[in-house]
Design a protein around this motif. Structure first.
Motif, short mmCIF file in Angstrom:
data_model
loop_
_atom_site.label_atom_id
_atom_site.label_comp_id
_atom_site.label_asym_id
_atom_site.label_seq_id
_atom_site.Cartn_x
_atom_site.Cartn_y
_atom_site.Cartn_z
N GLY A 144 1.00 6.37 9.40
CA GLY A 144 2.39 5.60 9.10
C GLY A 144 2.32 4.83 7.83
N GLU A 145 1.24 4.70 7.04
CA GLU A 145 1.15 3.76 6.05
C GLU A 145 1.04 4.71 4.75
OE1 GLU A 145 0.32 2.44 9.49
OE2 GLU A 145 -1.54 3.10 8.63
N ARG A 146 2.17 4.60 4.02
CA ARG A 146 2.27 5.58 2.81
C ARG A 146 2.90 4.98 1.65
NH1 ARG A 146 3.14 11.62 5.21
NH2 ARG A 146 2.11 11.37 6.93
N VAL A 147 2.83 5.57 0.57
CA VAL A 147 3.70 5.05 -0.72
C VAL A 147 4.08 6.41 -1.30
CG1 VAL A 147 3.67 4.11 -3.02
CG2 VAL A 147 2.39 2.76 -1.16
N VAL A 148 5.05 6.41 -1.65
CA VAL A 148 5.84 7.64 -2.23
C VAL A 148 7.17 7.35 -2.97
CG1 VAL A 148 5.44 9.25 -0.05
CG2 VAL A 148 7.51 8.23 -0.17
N ARG A 149 7.52 8.23 -3.98
CA ARG A 149 8.71 7.95 -4.70
C ARG A 149 10.00 8.05 -3.90
NH1 ARG A 149 8.98 7.61 -10.03
NH2 ARG A 149 6.93 8.11 -11.42
N LYS A 150 10.86 7.16 -3.90
CA LYS A 150 12.09 7.09 -2.89
C LYS A 150 12.75 8.57 -3.12
CE LYS A 150 16.29 4.79 -2.39
NZ LYS A 150 17.51 3.92 -3.07
N THR A 151 12.50 9.10 -4.30
CA THR A 151 13.38 10.60 -4.65
C THR A 151 12.79 11.53 -3.74
OG1 THR A 151 11.80 10.93 -6.58
CG2 THR A 151 13.81 10.09 -7.19
N LEU A 152 11.78 11.52 -3.18
CA LEU A 152 11.11 12.44 -2.22
C LEU A 152 11.92 12.33 -0.98
CD1 LEU A 152 8.70 14.33 -1.87
CD2 LEU A 152 7.69 12.45 -0.37
N LEU A 153 12.62 11.29 -0.55
CA LEU A 153 13.20 11.15 0.80
C LEU A 153 14.81 11.21 0.61
CD1 LEU A 153 10.35 9.13 2.40
CD2 LEU A 153 10.88 11.65 2.67
N GLU A 154 15.16 10.33 -0.45
CA GLU A 154 16.48 9.85 -0.44
C GLU A 154 17.52 10.84 -0.48
OE1 GLU A 154 17.57 7.36 -3.65
OE2 GLU A 154 16.96 8.68 -5.25
#
Length: 256
Positions: A144-154
């Motif tokens: 549950g702890e992650r860092v991703v680019r917002k564009t992956l999900l928005e």
């Protein structure tokens, strides 16, 4: 200020929105917020209270810098994450569970560093009490702890809103695999997550764990789950400590 100085300063400016989803986490969430709210790499901290029946919201309000989103009813983690993503303003997202114990500023820095530096497109934690098989493999596919680019999900918020209650991690994994994004696994040897049996008591906790597993299987079939885990492993880069299995292998071949 010179242009060069302005550029250098911008490179080090916080670019991360941190999202914490919580349901009845009043006894635990403050420990997470104390670390995240003071971290210089996080530009904003958003807590989505997913219809809690305890005083989670009151605890969150003790942190003036935290943006609180309150859902009227409990809709599950996937919907709560979607609300957090929609509210986030930054280029990168850091997702944290609300029930972590032993979390430190260094843990958050380590989680963010590979993505901010460009060494990886995704980072995931591997906690001390992750399941033994995950520690042996060197990756926790439901971390549950992650860092991703917002564009992956928005751009897929409507899809996230249709997921099972606990389908968000599997959904993210699919998008990571489809795009062949490099994954950094960050070992958190002193961080644990509170189990449901600890929160709710043994039998109620077991039932809650089983409901979560059942919900997870709605998002992915068991054989597909194995395939997904192996494909995630193929995208992992070397970062931090070696996987548990590799360390054990080296230990077994070391002359005594």
């Amino acid at each position: 200020m010179t242009v060069a100085n302005a550029s250098s300063r911008n490179e080090h400016a916080p670019r991360i929105s941190c999202i914490v989803c919580a349901y009845d986490e009043a006894p635990r969430i403050a420990a997470v917020l104390k670390v995240a709210a003071a971290h210089p790499m996080l530009a904003e901290l958003i807590v989505v209270d997913d219809g809690s029946t305890d005083n989670t919201a009151e605890v969150v309000r003790q942190f003036p810098s935290v943006r609180l989103i309150e859902r009227a009813t409990n809709g599950g983690k996937s919907l709560a994450i979607a609300d957090g993503i929609a509210a986030a303003q930054c280029e990168f997202l850091m997702l944290l569970d609300a029930d972590l114990k032993g979390l430190s500023p260094d843990n958050l820095s380590a989680l963010a560093a590979p993505v901010l530096s460009g060494r990886a497109e995704v980072s995931m934690s591997l906690r001390q009490n992750s399941l033994l098989i995950f520690r042996a493999l060197g990756i926790d596919f439901v971390s549950g702890e992650r860092v991703v680019r917002k564009t992956l999900l928005e751009t897929v918020l409507a899809d996230i809103q249709r997921l099972p209650r606990f389908g968000i991690e599997v959904f993210m994994n699919r998008r990571i695999i489809e795009r062949r994004l490099r994954i950094a696994v960050i070992h958190w040897p002193h961080v644990t997550q509170a189990r449901k049996t600890e929160k709710l008591g043994y039998w109620q906790g077991v039932r809650a764990e089983w409901r979560m597993i059942t919900d997870l299987l709605k998002a992915i079939y068991p054989l597909a789950l194995i395939s997904q885990t192996l494909r995630l492993l193929s995208l992992r880069i070397t970062e931090g400590r070696a996987p548990f299995a590799a360390r054990m292998s080296r230990a077994s071949t070391t002359p005594r």
